[in-house]
Design a protein around this motif. Structure first.
Motif, mmCIF file in Angstrom:
data_model
loop_
_atom_site.group_PDB
_atom_site.id
_atom_site.type_symbol
_atom_site.label_atom_id
_atom_site.label_comp_id
_atom_site.label_asym_id
_atom_site.label_seq_id
_atom_site.Cartn_x
_atom_site.Cartn_y
_atom_site.Cartn_z
ATOM 1 N N GLU A 192 1.387 -0.844 -0.063
ATOM 2 C CA GLU A 192 0.203 0.099 0.100
ATOM 3 C C GLU A 192 0.665 1.214 -0.365
ATOM 4 O OE1 GLU A 192 -3.535 -0.003 2.655
ATOM 5 O OE2 GLU A 192 -2.673 -1.729 3.593
ATOM 6 N N GLY A 193 0.398 2.767 -0.816
ATOM 7 C CA GLY A 193 0.692 3.334 -0.307
ATOM 8 C C GLY A 193 2.364 3.800 -1.377
ATOM 9 N N GLY A 194 2.028 5.033 -1.011
ATOM 10 C CA GLY A 194 3.468 5.389 -1.396
ATOM 11 C C GLY A 194 5.072 5.608 -1.183
ATOM 12 N N GLN A 195 6.260 6.134 -1.106
ATOM 13 C CA GLN A 195 7.873 5.939 -0.494
ATOM 14 C C GLN A 195 7.586 7.538 0.041
ATOM 15 O OE1 GLN A 195 11.497 7.547 -2.772
ATOM 16 N NE2 GLN A 195 10.326 7.819 -3.984
ATOM 17 N N GLN A 256 0.793 24.500 6.355
ATOM 18 C CA GLN A 256 1.678 23.527 5.675
ATOM 19 C C GLN A 256 2.076 23.148 6.300
ATOM 20 O OE1 GLN A 256 2.988 25.352 2.004
ATOM 21 N NE2 GLN A 256 1.846 24.276 0.964
ATOM 22 N N TRP A 257 3.075 23.483 7.043
ATOM 23 C CA TRP A 257 3.534 23.159 8.146
ATOM 24 C C TRP A 257 3.434 22.598 9.709
ATOM 25 C CZ3 TRP A 257 4.265 24.058 13.749
ATOM 26 C CH2 TRP A 257 5.840 23.889 14.165
ATOM 27 N N LEU A 258 1.963 23.409 9.861
ATOM 28 C CA LEU A 258 1.561 23.316 10.671
ATOM 29 C C LEU A 258 1.130 21.378 10.809
ATOM 30 C CD1 LEU A 258 -1.036 25.853 12.328
ATOM 31 C CD2 LEU A 258 1.051 23.672 13.974
ATOM 32 N N LEU A 259 0.125 21.318 9.578
ATOM 33 C CA LEU A 259 0.308 20.177 8.744
ATOM 34 C C LEU A 259 1.296 18.667 8.688
ATOM 35 C CD1 LEU A 259 -2.327 18.274 7.930
ATOM 36 C CD2 LEU A 259 -2.036 18.839 5.716
ATOM 37 N N ALA A 260 2.066 19.225 8.716
ATOM 38 C CA ALA A 260 3.120 18.351 8.375
ATOM 39 C C ALA A 260 3.381 18.381 9.860
ATOM 40 C CB ALA A 260 4.278 19.046 7.935
ATOM 41 N N GLN A 261 3.842 18.620 10.893
ATOM 42 C CA GLN A 261 3.547 18.601 12.271
ATOM 43 C C GLN A 261 2.436 17.830 12.706
ATOM 44 O OE1 GLN A 261 6.735 19.756 13.050
ATOM 45 N NE2 GLN A 261 6.829 19.925 10.844
ATOM 46 N N ARG A 262 1.822 18.321 12.555
ATOM 47 C CA ARG A 262 0.772 16.678 12.777
ATOM 48 C C ARG A 262 0.670 15.589 12.520
ATOM 49 N NH1 ARG A 262 -3.789 22.386 13.262
ATOM 50 N NH2 ARG A 262 -3.414 22.146 15.803
ATOM 51 N N ILE A 263 0.865 15.436 10.864
ATOM 52 C CA ILE A 263 1.240 14.485 9.557
ATOM 53 C C ILE A 263 2.124 13.085 11.097
ATOM 54 C CG2 ILE A 263 1.361 13.119 8.426
ATOM 55 C CD1 ILE A 263 -1.279 14.128 8.470
ATOM 56 N N ARG A 294 -8.273 11.319 6.115
ATOM 57 C CA ARG A 294 -8.363 12.027 4.748
ATOM 58 C C ARG A 294 -6.711 12.565 4.550
ATOM 59 N NH1 ARG A 294 -9.418 17.885 3.570
ATOM 60 N NH2 ARG A 294 -11.015 17.775 5.741
ATOM 61 N N ARG A 295 -6.159 13.136 5.593
ATOM 62 C CA ARG A 295 -5.460 13.899 5.531
ATOM 63 C C ARG A 295 -4.057 13.299 5.390
ATOM 64 N NH1 ARG A 295 -6.077 19.646 4.577
ATOM 65 N NH2 ARG A 295 -6.710 20.201 6.751
ATOM 66 N N PHE A 296 -4.011 11.948 6.273
ATOM 67 C CA PHE A 296 -3.129 10.835 6.211
ATOM 68 C C PHE A 296 -2.854 10.856 4.632
ATOM 69 C CE2 PHE A 296 0.084 7.494 7.521
ATOM 70 C CZ PHE A 296 0.201 7.998 8.881
ATOM 71 N N LEU A 297 -3.927 10.031 4.478
ATOM 72 C CA LEU A 297 -4.002 9.275 2.963
ATOM 73 C C LEU A 297 -3.522 10.087 1.526
ATOM 74 C CD1 LEU A 297 -4.591 6.630 0.995
ATOM 75 C CD2 LEU A 297 -6.986 7.916 0.840
ATOM 76 N N THR A 302 -1.203 6.386 2.418
ATOM 77 C CA THR A 302 -1.716 4.741 2.406
ATOM 78 C C THR A 302 -3.306 5.481 3.036
ATOM 79 O OG1 THR A 302 -1.169 2.974 2.979
ATOM 80 C CG2 THR A 302 0.119 4.712 4.318
ATOM 81 N N THR A 303 -3.455 4.575 4.470
ATOM 82 C CA THR A 303 -4.042 4.775 5.696
ATOM 83 C C THR A 303 -3.634 4.089 6.716
ATOM 84 O OG1 THR A 303 -4.873 2.454 5.120
ATOM 85 C CG2 THR A 303 -6.846 3.839 4.003
ATOM 86 N N PRO A 304 -4.107 4.870 7.969
ATOM 87 C CA PRO A 304 -3.276 4.912 9.225
ATOM 88 C C PRO A 304 -3.309 3.703 9.565
ATOM 89 C CG PRO A 304 -4.757 6.745 8.738
ATOM 90 C CD PRO A 304 -4.600 6.118 7.281
ATOM 91 N N GLY A 305 -4.219 2.968 8.980
ATOM 92 C CA GLY A 305 -4.261 1.741 10.208
ATOM 93 C C GLY A 305 -3.523 0.500 8.598
ATOM 94 N N GLY A 306 -2.955 1.092 7.959
ATOM 95 C CA GLY A 306 -1.924 -0.132 6.780
ATOM 96 C C GLY A 306 -0.687 0.853 7.218
ATOM 97 N N TYR A 307 -0.867 1.798 7.311
ATOM 98 C CA TYR A 307 -0.159 3.022 7.782
ATOM 99 C C TYR A 307 1.279 2.276 9.721
ATOM 100 C CZ TYR A 307 5.180 5.430 9.522
ATOM 101 O OH TYR A 307 5.861 5.822 10.308
ATOM 102 N N ARG A 308 -0.057 1.454 10.386
ATOM 103 C CA ARG A 308 0.040 0.887 11.098
ATOM 104 C C ARG A 308 1.404 -0.809 11.234
ATOM 105 N NH1 ARG A 308 -3.898 2.056 15.571
ATOM 106 N NH2 ARG A 308 -2.150 3.344 17.256
ATOM 107 N N ARG A 309 0.172 -0.995 10.690
ATOM 108 C CA ARG A 309 0.015 -2.361 10.025
ATOM 109 C C ARG A 309 1.816 -2.974 9.671
ATOM 110 N NH1 ARG A 309 -5.169 -2.111 8.246
ATOM 111 N NH2 ARG A 309 -4.639 -2.778 6.523
ATOM 112 N N ALA A 310 2.351 -1.734 8.507
ATOM 113 C CA ALA A 310 3.365 -2.245 8.234
ATOM 114 C C ALA A 310 4.795 -1.311 9.729
ATOM 115 C CB ALA A 310 3.672 -0.564 6.877
ATOM 116 N N PHE A 311 4.603 -0.676 10.035
ATOM 117 C CA PHE A 311 5.603 0.575 11.018
ATOM 118 C C PHE A 311 5.465 -0.015 12.877
ATOM 119 C CE2 PHE A 311 5.638 2.816 6.656
ATOM 120 C CZ PHE A 311 6.891 2.030 6.869
#
Length: 316
Positions: A192-195, A256-263, A294-297, A302-311
């Motif tokens: 899932e997802g990109g790099q 953009q900076w705030l969003l990047a820190q929150r992500i 929405r923001r994470f994708l 990738t989705t938060p769930g997909g990211y959690r499964r991978a990492f």
């Protein structure tokens, strides 16, 4: 039988070469062999590797004349153009109908040879800006794991070479065949997802000028509903002046900076905790699980769930 030939170049990355060799060069029990795999170099003989040993390559560039697929498993250093004979051999192979693919920095060899002009391509996220700057005729996509442009394909960093090779096997032989290869490798047939999800989260390092205290203050309060107006008030400037300072010092807008820190905070929470998505969203200042998804994708691919499964740091 589909003939795959990897063109190596000293100091060769053994892992990037192995990505292609493992997918195309292994005979597997219960699966018909559809590929042959070979290695060639500009000059046959010992080729130094980045793993501290030399490998002996028997075939020269004439092997490319018989290849159905040519693999460039990295190109160190990427700034170094291929010798004229290598570039000519790549162009001839492509012109007669061979598929050409690169892994990681191998995209630079293809770009130097002119094979990426006018095409969409990718490379390792840390090299994407350099590829775009050196070769403006190439449409560089820094997010994706790979780009399949038909007769030319490129992958992101080393491990994404496996994703690209499995994708091409799927295109050549069908999903069932590719799934068998992936299972044998203990790999997912498709990730899932990109790099961007594998790029290190950005953290403020050293900032000259007036933003450093503000960034530190905001970084400690990401869970609070602070926005551009609150940042500007804290800095004692107008929102327009704040935006100009962010553009000058960071190259992004305050939003953009705030969003990047929150992500980034959400990524760390997904990796290190079992918190439900609503709690992750609140702690990272993204307000709700719906907004987090929405923001994470959009940001990570990738989705938060997909990211959690991978990492997830300690798998459940």
């Amino acid at each position: 039988m589909h003939r795959v030939v990897a063109l190596v170049h000293a100091p060769q990355s053994t892992f990037e070469l192995a990505c292609a060799a493992e997918v195309f060069g292994i005979e597997r029990r219960g699966l018909a062999t559809r590929y042959t795999f070979g290695v060639c170099a500009e000059r046959p003989g010992p080729v130094a590797t980045r793993a501290g040993y030399d490998m002996v390559v028997r075939d020269g560039l004439d092997a490319l004349e018989r290849a159905d697929t040519v693999v460039i498993p990295g190109w160190p250093p990427p700034q170094e153009p291929p010798p004229d004979g290598v570039a000519d051999a790549l162009r001839r192979a492509h012109a007669r109908g061979a598929r050409v693919l690169s892994i990681c920095s191998g995209a630079f060899a293809l770009a130097h040879a002119g094979l990426l002009d006018g095409r969409r391509a990718t490379t390792h996220w840390a090299l994407a800006d350099e590829l775009a700057a050196r070769f403006p005729a190439v449409r560089v996509d820094p997010d994706v794991l790979y780009v399949d442009d038909g007769d030319v394909a490129t992958s992101a960093g080393s491990g994404a070479g496996i994703d690209l090779c499995l994708h091409l096997v799927r295109a050549d032989q069908g999903a069932g065949y590719a799934a068998h290869v992936a299972r044998n490798m203990v790999m997912p047939p498709h990730r899932e997802g990109g790099q961007l999800q594998y790029a290190a989260p950005a953290h403020p390092a050293q900032f000259d000028g007036s933003l450093a205290p503000l960034l530190a203050w905001a970084g400690e309060r990401l869970a609070e509903p602070i926005g551009i107006e609150e940042l500007a008030a804290r800095a004692g400037v107008s929102t327009r002046t704040l935006a100009r300072r962010f553009a000058d010092q960071l190259g992004v807008s305050p939003g953009q900076w705030l969003l990047a820190q929150r992500i980034g905070t959400a990524r760390e929470l997904l990796e290190s905790t079992d918190l439900p998505l609503e709690a992750v969203a609140r702690r990272s200042g993204l307000s709700s699980a719906t907004n987090l998804r929405r923001r994470f994708l959009r940001a990570i691919g990738t989705t938060p769930g997909g990211y959690r499964r991978a990492f997830r740091a300690t798998p459940r």
